[in-house]
Motif scaffolding. Structure first.
Motif, mmCIF file in Angstrom:
data_model
loop_
_atom_site.group_PDB
_atom_site.id
_atom_site.type_symbol
_atom_site.label_atom_id
_atom_site.label_comp_id
_atom_site.label_asym_id
_atom_site.label_seq_id
_atom_site.Cartn_x
_atom_site.Cartn_y
_atom_site.Cartn_z
ATOM 1 N N ILE A 73 34.006 35.727 45.971
ATOM 2 C CA ILE A 73 34.569 35.371 47.271
ATOM 3 C C ILE A 73 35.835 35.221 47.800
ATOM 4 O O ILE A 73 36.917 35.471 47.868
ATOM 5 C CB ILE A 73 33.815 34.819 48.047
ATOM 6 C CG1 ILE A 73 32.639 36.016 48.692
ATOM 7 C CG2 ILE A 73 34.561 34.108 49.154
ATOM 8 C CD1 ILE A 73 31.245 34.988 49.130
ATOM 9 N N LYS A 74 35.780 33.816 46.215
ATOM 10 C CA LYS A 74 37.293 33.481 46.056
ATOM 11 C C LYS A 74 38.058 33.972 46.141
ATOM 12 O O LYS A 74 39.503 34.128 46.579
ATOM 13 C CB LYS A 74 36.881 32.219 45.500
ATOM 14 C CG LYS A 74 36.199 31.287 46.125
ATOM 15 C CD LYS A 74 36.712 29.229 45.371
ATOM 16 C CE LYS A 74 35.676 28.093 45.716
ATOM 17 N NZ LYS A 74 35.570 27.625 44.802
ATOM 18 N N ALA A 75 38.097 35.701 45.178
ATOM 19 C CA ALA A 75 38.917 35.933 44.237
ATOM 20 C C ALA A 75 39.412 36.815 44.917
ATOM 21 O O ALA A 75 40.175 37.115 45.206
ATOM 22 C CB ALA A 75 38.155 36.565 43.439
ATOM 23 N N LYS A 76 38.579 37.737 46.566
ATOM 24 C CA LYS A 76 38.876 38.062 47.367
ATOM 25 C C LYS A 76 39.565 36.941 48.175
ATOM 26 O O LYS A 76 41.037 37.670 49.096
ATOM 27 C CB LYS A 76 37.628 38.562 47.820
ATOM 28 C CG LYS A 76 36.992 39.636 47.315
ATOM 29 C CD LYS A 76 36.574 41.109 48.379
ATOM 30 C CE LYS A 76 35.100 41.645 46.809
ATOM 31 N NZ LYS A 76 35.074 43.003 48.373
ATOM 32 N N ARG A 77 39.727 36.105 48.472
ATOM 33 C CA ARG A 77 40.375 35.275 49.751
ATOM 34 C C ARG A 77 41.714 35.044 48.789
ATOM 35 O O ARG A 77 42.378 35.548 49.772
ATOM 36 C CB ARG A 77 39.382 34.205 49.412
ATOM 37 C CG ARG A 77 38.904 34.201 50.937
ATOM 38 C CD ARG A 77 38.276 32.273 51.036
ATOM 39 N NE ARG A 77 37.635 33.121 52.129
ATOM 40 C CZ ARG A 77 36.230 31.839 52.248
ATOM 41 N NH1 ARG A 77 36.153 30.907 51.682
ATOM 42 N NH2 ARG A 77 35.468 32.321 53.146
ATOM 43 N N GLU A 78 41.644 34.749 47.369
ATOM 44 C CA GLU A 78 42.779 34.586 47.469
ATOM 45 C C GLU A 78 43.808 35.816 46.939
ATOM 46 O O GLU A 78 45.136 36.098 46.824
ATOM 47 C CB GLU A 78 43.287 34.650 45.352
ATOM 48 C CG GLU A 78 42.592 32.404 45.816
ATOM 49 C CD GLU A 78 42.195 31.720 43.863
ATOM 50 O OE1 GLU A 78 41.856 33.111 43.065
ATOM 51 O OE2 GLU A 78 41.962 31.324 43.772
ATOM 52 N N LYS A 79 43.481 37.096 47.220
ATOM 53 C CA LYS A 79 44.309 38.447 46.812
ATOM 54 C C LYS A 79 44.091 38.976 48.024
ATOM 55 O O LYS A 79 44.939 40.025 48.617
ATOM 56 C CB LYS A 79 43.182 39.469 46.231
ATOM 57 C CG LYS A 79 43.399 39.091 44.715
ATOM 58 C CD LYS A 79 42.941 40.398 44.368
ATOM 59 C CE LYS A 79 42.488 39.872 42.603
ATOM 60 N NZ LYS A 79 41.232 41.236 41.980
#
Length: 148
Positions: A73-79
């Protein structure tokens, strides 16, 4: 000149306050989280050694899965990627499946009285979470900062 000093002071104090809130300390490892959770449940539900061992295995597995999901989820938010409706449905469906599985596992491990206590605790947690969620949405509507 006085106004400039006042503005600079306000900006600096705001920045230092914001930095202090973002530092919450070191997170516990999934193993540490599990150990604490098992001990807490042992006190609340009066678990025996066999139940503790079985519960620890289940909770550790859940904690590890949760860590992986949080990282995704954090990776998606960063992107700055948004979930599609299908992805959101799939995620919620999987979450509910996991909850059903967890409840079935707990029912196997705990006796009737312990299971009843555990369900009551779960219900209380849900109520508290919904209250916090409501308070947060009310504060957002008013424009106030949300406390965590």
């Amino acid at each position: 000149m006085k106004k400039l000093i006042l503005v600079v002071t306000l900006v600096v104090s705001t920045l230092t306050f914001a930095q202090e809130r973002s530092r919450k300390g070191e997170k516990l490892t999934p193993e540490q989280q599990t150990e604490l959770q098992v001990k807490k449940m042992t006190l609340e539900l009066d678990l025996d050694a066999k139940q503790q061992k079985e519960l620890k295995a289940i909770l550790l597995e859940q904690a590890q899965k949760r860590e992986v999901k949080i990282a995704e989820i954090k990776a998606k938010r960063e992107k700055e990627e948004k979930l599609s409706a299908d992805e959101r449905f799939e995620m919620k469906n999987k979450m509910l499946d996991n909850q059903i599985e967890h409840k079935a596992q707990m029912k196997k491990i705990l006796n009737e009285e312990q299971f009843k206590k555990w369900e009551e605790k779960q219900e209380n947690r849900k109520e508290k979470m919904s209250e916090r969620k409501q308070k947060g949405s009310e504060k957002r509507k008013k424009g106030q900062p949300v406390e965590k």
